[in-house]
Design a protein around this motif. Structure first.
Motif, short mmCIF file in Angstrom:
data_model
loop_
_atom_site.label_atom_id
_atom_site.label_comp_id
_atom_site.label_asym_id
_atom_site.label_seq_id
_atom_site.Cartn_x
_atom_site.Cartn_y
_atom_site.Cartn_z
N LYS A 142 -27.25 15.90 -16.21
CA LYS A 142 -27.41 15.28 -17.54
C LYS A 142 -28.83 14.73 -17.73
CE LYS A 142 -23.02 15.91 -18.41
NZ LYS A 142 -22.07 14.80 -18.52
N ASP A 143 -29.20 14.59 -19.00
CA ASP A 143 -30.45 13.92 -19.37
C ASP A 143 -30.12 12.45 -19.64
OD1 ASP A 143 -32.14 16.26 -19.37
OD2 ASP A 143 -31.10 16.87 -21.19
N CYS A 144 -30.82 11.55 -18.95
CA CYS A 144 -30.46 10.13 -18.98
C CYS A 144 -31.66 9.26 -19.33
CB CYS A 144 -29.89 9.69 -17.64
SG CYS A 144 -28.57 10.78 -17.02
N LEU A 145 -31.37 8.08 -19.86
CA LEU A 145 -32.39 7.12 -20.23
C LEU A 145 -31.98 5.75 -19.72
CD1 LEU A 145 -34.99 6.46 -21.96
CD2 LEU A 145 -33.42 5.96 -23.85
N ASP A 146 -32.93 5.05 -19.09
CA ASP A 146 -32.68 3.69 -18.58
C ASP A 146 -33.59 2.73 -19.34
OD1 ASP A 146 -32.01 1.45 -17.14
OD2 ASP A 146 -33.01 2.06 -15.28
N ILE A 147 -33.00 1.93 -20.24
CA ILE A 147 -33.77 1.01 -21.07
C ILE A 147 -33.98 -0.31 -20.32
CG2 ILE A 147 -33.82 -0.26 -23.26
CD1 ILE A 147 -31.83 1.84 -24.34
N GLY A 148 -35.24 -0.73 -20.22
CA GLY A 148 -35.56 -1.95 -19.48
C GLY A 148 -35.41 -1.72 -17.99
N CYS A 149 -36.12 -0.72 -17.47
CA CYS A 149 -35.92 -0.25 -16.09
C CYS A 149 -36.53 -1.17 -15.05
CB CYS A 149 -36.48 1.15 -15.93
SG CYS A 149 -38.28 1.26 -16.14
N ASN A 150 -37.36 -2.15 -15.45
CA ASN A 150 -38.03 -3.05 -14.52
C ASN A 150 -38.84 -2.23 -13.51
OD1 ASN A 150 -38.02 -5.20 -12.06
ND2 ASN A 150 -37.77 -6.26 -14.02
N LYS A 160 -28.59 9.68 -6.20
CA LYS A 160 -27.16 9.66 -5.86
C LYS A 160 -26.33 10.60 -6.71
CE LYS A 160 -23.39 6.39 -5.04
NZ LYS A 160 -23.01 4.94 -4.95
N PHE A 161 -26.73 10.76 -8.00
CA PHE A 161 -25.88 11.50 -8.93
C PHE A 161 -26.50 12.79 -9.45
CE2 PHE A 161 -24.60 6.95 -9.51
CZ PHE A 161 -23.35 7.06 -8.93
N PHE A 162 -27.70 13.14 -8.99
CA PHE A 162 -28.31 14.44 -9.31
C PHE A 162 -28.46 14.69 -10.81
CE2 PHE A 162 -25.76 14.81 -5.38
CZ PHE A 162 -26.80 14.95 -4.48
N CYS A 163 -29.16 13.79 -11.47
CA CYS A 163 -29.46 13.97 -12.90
C CYS A 163 -30.34 15.21 -13.09
CB CYS A 163 -30.22 12.76 -13.45
SG CYS A 163 -29.46 11.17 -13.15
N GLN A 164 -30.24 15.78 -14.27
CA GLN A 164 -31.22 16.80 -14.63
C GLN A 164 -32.56 16.14 -14.92
OE1 GLN A 164 -30.43 20.41 -17.07
NE2 GLN A 164 -31.60 19.31 -18.64
N SER A 165 -32.49 14.99 -15.61
CA SER A 165 -33.68 14.17 -15.84
C SER A 165 -33.23 12.75 -16.10
CB SER A 165 -34.48 14.69 -17.05
OG SER A 165 -33.78 14.44 -18.26
N ILE A 166 -34.08 11.79 -15.73
CA ILE A 166 -33.83 10.39 -16.08
C ILE A 166 -35.17 9.73 -16.31
CG2 ILE A 166 -33.69 9.67 -13.64
CD1 ILE A 166 -31.62 7.52 -14.64
N CYS A 167 -35.29 9.07 -17.46
CA CYS A 167 -36.52 8.39 -17.86
C CYS A 167 -36.26 6.89 -17.91
CB CYS A 167 -37.00 8.88 -19.22
SG CYS A 167 -38.49 8.03 -19.82
N GLY A 168 -37.08 6.14 -17.21
CA GLY A 168 -36.99 4.68 -17.28
C GLY A 168 -38.10 4.15 -18.15
N ILE A 169 -37.74 3.28 -19.10
CA ILE A 169 -38.77 2.69 -19.97
C ILE A 169 -38.74 1.17 -19.82
CG2 ILE A 169 -38.68 4.57 -21.63
CD1 ILE A 169 -37.05 2.75 -23.47
N ASP A 170 -39.92 0.57 -19.96
CA ASP A 170 -40.03 -0.88 -19.89
C ASP A 170 -41.20 -1.33 -20.75
OD1 ASP A 170 -38.67 -3.05 -17.83
OD2 ASP A 170 -40.62 -3.70 -18.59
#
Length: 277
Positions: free
Chosen positions: A78-86, A97-107
């Motif tokens: 899955k394509d994932c987004l982490d808002i306020g990733c610190n 751990k979960f093998f995302c297709q992509s994950i973007c962290g923004i802060d």
């Protein structure tokens, strides 16, 4: 020379006392300056952008306890987004751990984004070293996507940056962020946060929401004049967030997934809700 040698002993003692007093005053000034600097450093975190956030919340735990609550199907491929990733630690952990297709962290804090990339490089290097010990591990490593191809970070004020709304995600995390949005941008900012999350999610996508309670607001609303003003004008307390997300924003279902997590584990005792679009 003779005049200096014939100085009154009383004058010499007075001078020594003045020197001691001056040293004491300098020490007091330095102490005051140190305390002032500490207060200034603390005041900088008006967005909840603490430098040692993970340190005091996870303590000596090897893994963030919230990861135990997450399901693989929410992230795998899955394509994932982490808002306020610190500092990006949970972002990276989810990718591994979960093998995302992509994950973007923004802060909102550029220094934290730099720290997140530093952590990404450090963890990727550690993985490479640990998997280089045998042919089986090297083969496994070559089959898995490289961490740098999956994880990314960027500096962004999520509330005000509507230009990125063309993106689409399957899963969005918003963990311990709502209070800081609320205190800095008020009720309007909170609604903007929820509406933008809805717009960025694909049909069937999920929002993982960990919201601070009202008691937590009371502990932090004095961080700035803006936060104090917004705190006293909030009409949408955390107790109505579910109603807003379901009735106003449009999410179909909600589930509390924290029932299986021991209360207060590692500093994380806030309920986490899964909202489905």
């Amino acid at each position: 020379m003779k005049a200096e040698e014939e100085r009154n002993p009383g004058d010499m003692e007075a001078e020594e006392e003045e020197e001691v007093m001056e040293e004491d005053n300098n020490e007091k000034v330095n102490e005051t300056q140190t305390k002032t600097k500490k207060r200034k450093r603390k005041a900088i975190a008006i967005f909840g952008n603490y430098r040692n956030y993970y340190g005091y919340r996870t303590r000596d735990l090897e893994e963030d306890p919230r990861l135990m609550l997450l399901k693989k199907e929410w992230f795998e491929g899955k394509d994932c987004l982490d808002i306020g990733c610190n500092q990006g630690l949970i972002t990276i952990s989810i990718a591994k751990k979960f093998f995302c297709q992509s994950i973007c962290g923004i802060d909102i804090d550029s220094h934290l984004v730099e720290s997140a990339y530093w952590n990404l490089r450090r963890i990727a290097k550690m993985d490479k070293v640990s998997c280089g010990s045998s042919k089986a591990n090297r083969s496994k490593l070559s089959e898995e996507p490289k961490l740098f191809d999956v994880v990314s970070f960027r500096k962004e004020n999520f509330v005000s940056s509507w230009h990125n709304c063309s993106e689409a995600y399957d899963t969005i995390l918003c963990l311990s962020v709502t209070k800081w949005v609320h205190l800095n941008w008020g009720d309007d900012g909170l609604i903007t946060l929820f509406a933008k999350i809805w717009r960025l999610l694909r049909p069937g996508g999920i929002l993982l929401l960990e919201a601070q309670n009202w008691k937590s607001y009371k502990s932090n609303y004095r961080v700035s004049e803006i936060a104090t003003f917004n705190f006293h004008n909030i009409l949408l307390p955390p107790s109505v967030f579910q109603d807003i997300l379901l009735d106003k924003i449009g999410f179909r279902t909600v589930e509390n997934i924290t029932a299986s997590l021991p209360g207060g584990t590692g500093g994380f005792n806030r309920p986490i809700f899964v909202f489905c679009k």
